[in-house]
Design a protein around this motif. Structure first.
Motif, PDB file in Angstrom:
ATOM      1  N   ARG A  90       0.846  -1.206   0.000  1.00 49.99           N
ATOM      2  CA  ARG A  90       0.000   0.000   0.000  1.00 49.99           C
ATOM      3  C   ARG A  90       0.875   1.249   0.000  1.00 49.99           C
ATOM      4  NH1 ARG A  90      -0.927   3.850   3.472  1.00 49.99           N
ATOM      5  NH2 ARG A  90       0.137   2.732   5.137  1.00 49.99           N
ATOM      6  N   LEU A  91       1.901   1.266   0.843  1.00 53.65           N
ATOM      7  CA  LEU A  91       2.794   2.426   0.907  1.00 53.65           C
ATOM      8  C   LEU A  91       3.534   2.641  -0.410  1.00 53.65           C
ATOM      9  CD1 LEU A  91       4.250   2.051   4.511  1.00 53.65           C
ATOM     10  CD2 LEU A  91       2.791   3.902   3.654  1.00 53.65           C
ATOM     11  N   ARG A  92       3.970   1.560  -1.034  1.00 50.65           N
ATOM     12  CA  ARG A  92       4.650   1.691  -2.327  1.00 50.65           C
ATOM     13  C   ARG A  92       3.716   2.279  -3.383  1.00 50.65           C
ATOM     14  NH1 ARG A  92       8.232  -3.087  -4.584  1.00 50.65           N
ATOM     15  NH2 ARG A  92       8.565  -1.444  -6.122  1.00 50.65           N
ATOM     16  N   ILE A  93       2.478   1.815  -3.390  1.00 49.38           N
ATOM     17  CA  ILE A  93       1.505   2.338  -4.361  1.00 49.38           C
ATOM     18  C   ILE A  93       1.309   3.833  -4.154  1.00 49.38           C
ATOM     19  CG2 ILE A  93      -0.932   2.266  -5.053  1.00 49.38           C
ATOM     20  CD1 ILE A  93      -0.771  -0.806  -4.379  1.00 49.38           C
ATOM     21  N   GLU A  94       1.163   4.222  -2.901  1.00 51.91           N
ATOM     22  CA  GLU A  94       0.961   5.641  -2.599  1.00 51.91           C
ATOM     23  C   GLU A  94       2.210   6.466  -2.928  1.00 51.91           C
ATOM     24  OE1 GLU A  94      -0.281   5.703   1.495  1.00 51.91           O
ATOM     25  OE2 GLU A  94      -2.382   5.394   0.950  1.00 51.91           O
ATOM     26  N   ASN A  95       3.385   5.988  -2.512  1.00 48.02           N
ATOM     27  CA  ASN A  95       4.617   6.767  -2.671  1.00 48.02           C
ATOM     28  C   ASN A  95       5.148   6.762  -4.097  1.00 48.02           C
ATOM     29  OD1 ASN A  95       4.602   7.415   0.058  1.00 48.02           O
ATOM     30  ND2 ASN A  95       5.840   5.654   0.619  1.00 48.02           N
ATOM     31  N   GLU A  96       5.122   5.614  -4.771  1.00 55.35           N
ATOM     32  CA  GLU A  96       5.713   5.518  -6.105  1.00 55.35           C
ATOM     33  C   GLU A  96       4.752   5.915  -7.221  1.00 55.35           C
ATOM     34  OE1 GLU A  96       7.725   1.753  -6.790  1.00 55.35           O
ATOM     35  OE2 GLU A  96       8.354   1.695  -4.681  1.00 55.35           O
ATOM     36  N   LEU A  97       3.472   5.629  -7.031  1.00 49.26           N
ATOM     37  CA  LEU A  97       2.497   5.920  -8.079  1.00 49.26           C
ATOM     38  C   LEU A  97       1.636   7.138  -7.762  1.00 49.26           C
ATOM     39  CD1 LEU A  97       1.327   2.261  -8.832  1.00 49.26           C
ATOM     40  CD2 LEU A  97       3.080   3.599 -10.025  1.00 49.26           C
ATOM     41  N   GLY A  98       1.619   7.530  -6.487  1.00 45.58           N
ATOM     42  CA  GLY A  98       0.805   8.678  -6.090  1.00 45.58           C
ATOM     43  C   GLY A  98      -0.679   8.391  -6.081  1.00 45.58           C
ATOM     44  N   TRP A  99      -1.039   7.119  -5.953  1.00 44.16           N
ATOM     45  CA  TRP A  99      -2.446   6.725  -5.976  1.00 44.16           C
ATOM     46  C   TRP A  99      -2.946   6.496  -4.559  1.00 44.16           C
ATOM     47  CZ3 TRP A  99      -2.260   2.099  -9.926  1.00 44.16           C
ATOM     48  CH2 TRP A  99      -1.831   2.573 -11.171  1.00 44.16           C
ATOM     49  N   PRO A 100      -4.216   6.808  -4.292  1.00 44.42           N
ATOM     50  CA  PRO A 100      -4.776   6.450  -2.993  1.00 44.42           C
ATOM     51  C   PRO A 100      -4.909   4.925  -2.881  1.00 44.42           C
ATOM     52  CG  PRO A 100      -6.463   7.434  -4.395  1.00 44.42           C
ATOM     53  CD  PRO A 100      -5.171   7.510  -5.149  1.00 44.42           C
ATOM     54  N   ALA A 101      -4.414   4.385  -1.797  1.00 48.40           N
ATOM     55  CA  ALA A 101      -4.465   2.933  -1.599  1.00 48.40           C
ATOM     56  C   ALA A 101      -4.755   2.646  -0.139  1.00 48.40           C
ATOM     57  CB  ALA A 101      -3.138   2.301  -2.018  1.00 48.40           C
ATOM     58  N   LEU A 102      -5.372   1.508   0.109  1.00 48.53           N
ATOM     59  CA  LEU A 102      -5.628   1.113   1.481  1.00 48.53           C
ATOM     60  C   LEU A 102      -5.719  -0.392   1.611  1.00 48.53           C
ATOM     61  CD1 LEU A 102      -8.956   0.386   1.993  1.00 48.53           C
ATOM     62  CD2 LEU A 102      -9.046   2.772   1.354  1.00 48.53           C
ATOM     63  N   VAL A 103      -5.510  -0.855   2.833  1.00 47.17           N
ATOM     64  CA  VAL A 103      -5.675  -2.265   3.171  1.00 47.17           C
ATOM     65  C   VAL A 103      -6.961  -2.331   3.992  1.00 47.17           C
ATOM     66  CG1 VAL A 103      -4.695  -4.258   4.354  1.00 47.17           C
ATOM     67  CG2 VAL A 103      -3.172  -2.612   3.218  1.00 47.17           C
ATOM     68  N   PRO A 104      -8.059  -2.770   3.390  1.00 51.07           N
ATOM     69  CA  PRO A 104      -9.334  -2.766   4.114  1.00 51.07           C
ATOM     70  C   PRO A 104      -9.363  -3.826   5.216  1.00 51.07           C
ATOM     71  CG  PRO A 104      -9.604  -3.797   1.972  1.00 51.07           C
ATOM     72  CD  PRO A 104      -8.189  -3.292   2.039  1.00 51.07           C
ATOM     73  N   GLU A 105     -10.106  -3.518   6.254  1.00 50.26           N
ATOM     74  CA  GLU A 105     -10.317  -4.508   7.315  1.00 50.26           C
ATOM     75  C   GLU A 105     -11.265  -5.580   6.798  1.00 50.26           C
ATOM     76  OE1 GLU A 105     -11.330  -3.066  11.189  1.00 50.26           O
ATOM     77  OE2 GLU A 105     -10.200  -1.221  10.870  1.00 50.26           O
ATOM     78  N   HIS A 106     -11.093  -6.785   7.302  1.00 46.20           N
ATOM     79  CA  HIS A 106     -11.943  -7.905   6.900  1.00 46.20           C
ATOM     80  C   HIS A 106     -13.416  -7.544   7.128  1.00 46.20           C
ATOM     81  CE1 HIS A 106     -13.125 -11.973   6.020  1.00 46.20           C
ATOM     82  NE2 HIS A 106     -13.837 -11.988   7.128  1.00 46.20           N
ATOM     83  N   GLY A 107     -14.231  -7.750   6.105  1.00 48.65           N
ATOM     84  CA  GLY A 107     -15.660  -7.505   6.205  1.00 48.65           C
ATOM     85  C   GLY A 107     -16.082  -6.085   5.945  1.00 48.65           C
ATOM     86  N   SER A 108     -15.143  -5.184   5.727  1.00 49.64           N
ATOM     87  CA  SER A 108     -15.521  -3.787   5.484  1.00 49.64           C
ATOM     88  C   SER A 108     -16.096  -3.635   4.080  1.00 49.64           C
ATOM     89  CB  SER A 108     -14.318  -2.850   5.680  1.00 49.64           C
ATOM     90  OG  SER A 108     -13.288  -3.180   4.772  1.00 49.64           O
ATOM     91  N   THR A 109     -16.891  -2.607   3.889  1.00 51.94           N
ATOM     92  CA  THR A 109     -17.490  -2.338   2.583  1.00 51.94           C
ATOM     93  C   THR A 109     -17.203  -0.879   2.203  1.00 51.94           C
ATOM     94  OG1 THR A 109     -19.601  -1.701   3.592  1.00 51.94           O
ATOM     95  CG2 THR A 109     -19.352  -4.004   2.914  1.00 51.94           C
TER      96      THR A 109
END
Length: 167
Positions: free
Chosen positions: A145-164
């Motif tokens: 997630r951090l690489r996606i945000e830092n290298e690509l500048g895209w919003p990224a997240l690791v969702p919690e199990h069951g989240s919508t």
């Protein structure tokens, strides 16, 4: 899939003469009835389901057998339990003793690694609105997630199990 390995076409043809590709449940079940040495390559590398469970029940208790785990074994899976040296494994509601030798090949995996995922993401025609990282253990997922945000500048997240999330 010649582009996915180092074998040339002649080596692939030779392998086809040596190995039998099993494509049905019936063929897979028939393997268990054969006596003598054999090598079984089966899907579900983490031993979470499918025909591999039947093969394990037939061979785990045999001290002459070897179970080779290819690549990463997610915590909580039978594959991870085997890799950790567990003395028995619960399959189909029954405990099966592990007498077979268990080997884990950490370099082999059917899953893309972080570099391959980043290369795939860079190849997208446009950036997604948000990137969800849902595979791997929490530390690895957060690192990606951090690489996606830092290298690509895209919003990224690791969702919690069951989240919508709204579309």
């Amino acid at each position: 899939h010649l582009g996915q390995h180092r074998l040339d076409a002649a080596q692939c043809r030779e392998m086809e003469r040596t190995a039998q590709m099993v494509t049905s449940v019936e063929e897979s079940k028939a393997i268990a009835q054969r006596h003598g040495p054999k090598v079984i390559l089966s899907a579900s590398g983490m031993a979470t389901g499918g025909r591999v469970l039947h093969h394990l029940t037939h061979h785990l208790g045999d001290h002459r057998a070897m179970v080779v785990l290819a690549g990463y074994q997610a915590p909580g899976t039978r594959g991870a339990q085997l890799a950790a040296g567990q003395a028995s494994l619960r399959i189909f509601g029954q405990q099966w003793p592990v007498r077979a030798e268990v080997v884990q090949l950490t370099a082999g995996s059917a899953h893309a690694d972080a570099e391959q995922l980043m290369a795939w993401l860079r190849g997208l025609p446009k950036a997604p609105r948000r990137t969800f990282v849902t595979h791997g253990d929490m530390d690895a997922a957060d690192a990606l997630r951090l690489r996606i945000e830092n290298e690509l500048g895209w919003p990224a997240l690791v969702p919690e199990h069951g989240s919508t999330w709204p579309a």
